[in-house]
Design an enzyme around this catalytic site. Sequence first.
Site, PDB file in Angstrom:
ATOM      1  N   GLU A   1     -69.942 137.471 -42.015  1.00 25.67           N
ATOM      2  CA  GLU A   1     -70.519 138.518 -41.164  1.00 25.67           C
ATOM      3  C   GLU A   1     -71.911 138.930 -41.638  1.00 25.67           C
ATOM      4  OE1 GLU A   1     -69.056 142.899 -39.754  1.00 25.67           O
ATOM      5  OE2 GLU A   1     -67.574 141.295 -39.737  1.00 25.67           O
TER       6      GLU A   1
ATOM      7  N   ASP B   1     -65.558 139.774 -41.388  1.00 26.78           N
ATOM      8  CA  ASP B   1     -64.634 140.794 -41.888  1.00 26.78           C
ATOM      9  C   ASP B   1     -63.267 140.655 -41.223  1.00 26.78           C
ATOM     10  OD1 ASP B   1     -66.558 141.738 -43.530  1.00 26.78           O
ATOM     11  OD2 ASP B   1     -66.772 143.700 -42.590  1.00 26.78           O
TER      12      ASP B   1
ATOM     13  N   TYR C   1     -61.313 145.924 -49.387  1.00 25.75           N
ATOM     14  CA  TYR C   1     -61.796 146.053 -48.010  1.00 25.75           C
ATOM     15  C   TYR C   1     -61.753 147.507 -47.524  1.00 25.75           C
ATOM     16  CZ  TYR C   1     -62.355 145.012 -43.045  1.00 25.75           C
ATOM     17  OH  TYR C   1     -62.816 144.966 -41.760  1.00 25.75           O
TER      18      TYR C   1
END
Length: 699
Positions: free
Chosen positions: A7, A103, A300
Amino acid sequence: MRLVIAEKPSVAKSLAAVLGAATRKDGYLEGGGWLVSWCLGHLAGLADAATYNPDYAKWRYDDLPILPESWRFTIAKDKRDQFDVLRTLLRREDVTEVVNACDAGREGELIFRTVYCLAGCQKPMKRLWISSMEDSAIREGFANLRPGADYDGLHQAALCRAKADWLVGINATRLFSVLYHRTLNIGRVMSPTLALIVQREAEIDAFKPVPFYSVALDLPSFTAASARMDKKADAEQLKTACQGGTVTVKQIECKAKTEKPPALYDLTTLQRDANRLLGFTAQQTLDYLQNLYEKKLCTYPRTDSRYLTSDMAEGLPVLVNLVANAMPFRKGIAISCDVATVINDKKVTDHHAVIPTRNIREADLSALPVGERAILELVALRLLCAVAPSYIYDETSVTVECAGAEFTTKGRTVKQSGWRALDTAYRASMKNVETDKEAEDKALPELTEGQELPVTGAAVKEGKTTPPKHFSEDTLLAAMETAGAKDMPEDAERKGLGTPATRAGILEKLVSTGFLERKKSKKTVQLLPSHDAISLITVLPEQLQSPLLTAEWEYRLGEIERGELAPEDFMAEITAMLKELVGTYQVIKGSEYLFTPPREVVGKCPRCGGEIAEMQKGFFCQDKSCKFAIWKNNNWWAAKRKQPTKAIVAALLKDGRAHVTGLYSEKSGKTYDATVVLEDTGQYVNFKLDFDRQKGGGK
């Protein structure tokens, strides 16, 4: 060759380092049989309305609802070069497989699939799904790549969410803007969030405080208070009756109490604590956490889970010790690790809770930016607390009697400090962070029932009932998380307004569009609605301001993700809703007095493309996030004894220059004519004179 698409460039570099793709090329890295490239966030998005029909460039009621039959995408101008790189790589004959390493969530899936589809790629697709950027996690992720088809439902849900938001945003915004003659931004999540704040303000405005009174008695080593009374005279009478007398201990009740450790952080609870303890906005917290994720120091960020998975149990004690050793506030506090309290496979969806990574051992935390370090410490504290023992104490409630009235007090004796020892030490190490008053130890002296104690002092305490509090980001995030939940099915995967990933952006949009204002009050920052925000909620139909609409959407999107609902059926529901809205909505009578009069636009902002309008002190961009301004009392103009007029500013904005007459010369004391040139640095607005072109402005 296998092509990996991440990303962001920073993530691509981390992946490439693990894969051995060390050779730098134009827009990608290569090596070891791998090509690693990146998107720049959303490279492409849904095209604007005018792409479907040039007539849609103007906002007209007769064009509504705008419902594209086949959807179009446009590539952002500043990202075209990188898209071209990706398209070339995706079409290379030696590329046999593509790995989606964006992601691991709904938006990441949409970012990758949009590029993949626009490039016309049909090559086999795999999915990298990881919750940490540690090298070991990356290696494990690539060793266990999943079929891309497993995430077709996630992509469909993401695409439906984007299309539905486009439809509601375009049609509802244009409908209400045209009918009420001013720009009124409407959004599926934005509008119900605004409604929560407006409703809270209405409750505060309608609140009428009621006074109450109580009597406090000073006794040896503690104070006891009476029940509340409505009349001050009654309280004064009781005070007089007790003064100089004695009390009798009527009842002593002792209960053993236990406070379990708090659960680990998901994004929303971290944003709430960071707002309350550190004063960070939700967006700042997300940005800092994203940076820590990319620096491999946290897992994350955009997670809605507060637990870890069972496969993480074995390595957790080592991680806890590493984190404890890196945190200055835990010195002198014994660390324990009860793994069972934080492991729950059933409560982990796409990603586990936010925790630090083992890389904290080698990291130079003092070199981190202040905001990132503060967030890392907060995440570390929560991990240490979550696996620590419970806080155990005895709570003693005592009732005494004097002059026929009862007085009560409470005290506590700590049996086991547990996780609160860490929490207290952290708060003590922080400036401006208050200690937790509820947890303060106030032990009572040894007492027996029937014992008599002298009253050393008596006083009447006066108080008032308090209104609901203005929303802060902490309390608003909590309200967004639970809004409409009681009306949703129990098995709904996501309830409330928005998702952990989107709530921060929604708040920033409400501030930038002028509907919300951040106002500092003592130690908290309140979120207050503007006059136009209150007016907008007044005229919006219930379905657009109720959290049920967005909560229902999230439930439906979950069904699409699981393959239980066809995307076209979901989109048909949205289309039907908008047709009904446009066809049946009637303008509220008297609404011309509701909104602030629209300001006359004098030109386009050279910095952001927004509208520049004249206000009392100057000409300002109407986008609150843009700081472009031409002040009327600007020193440069004042020295020339001239003030920028509407006509002058219009010419400066249109052509970058304007012919101005009657400028004063400080040297000669005379006036002269010249061309004024506008120079915007992006931070400052400057002016200079051009004598070469004396007439005609910018012609």
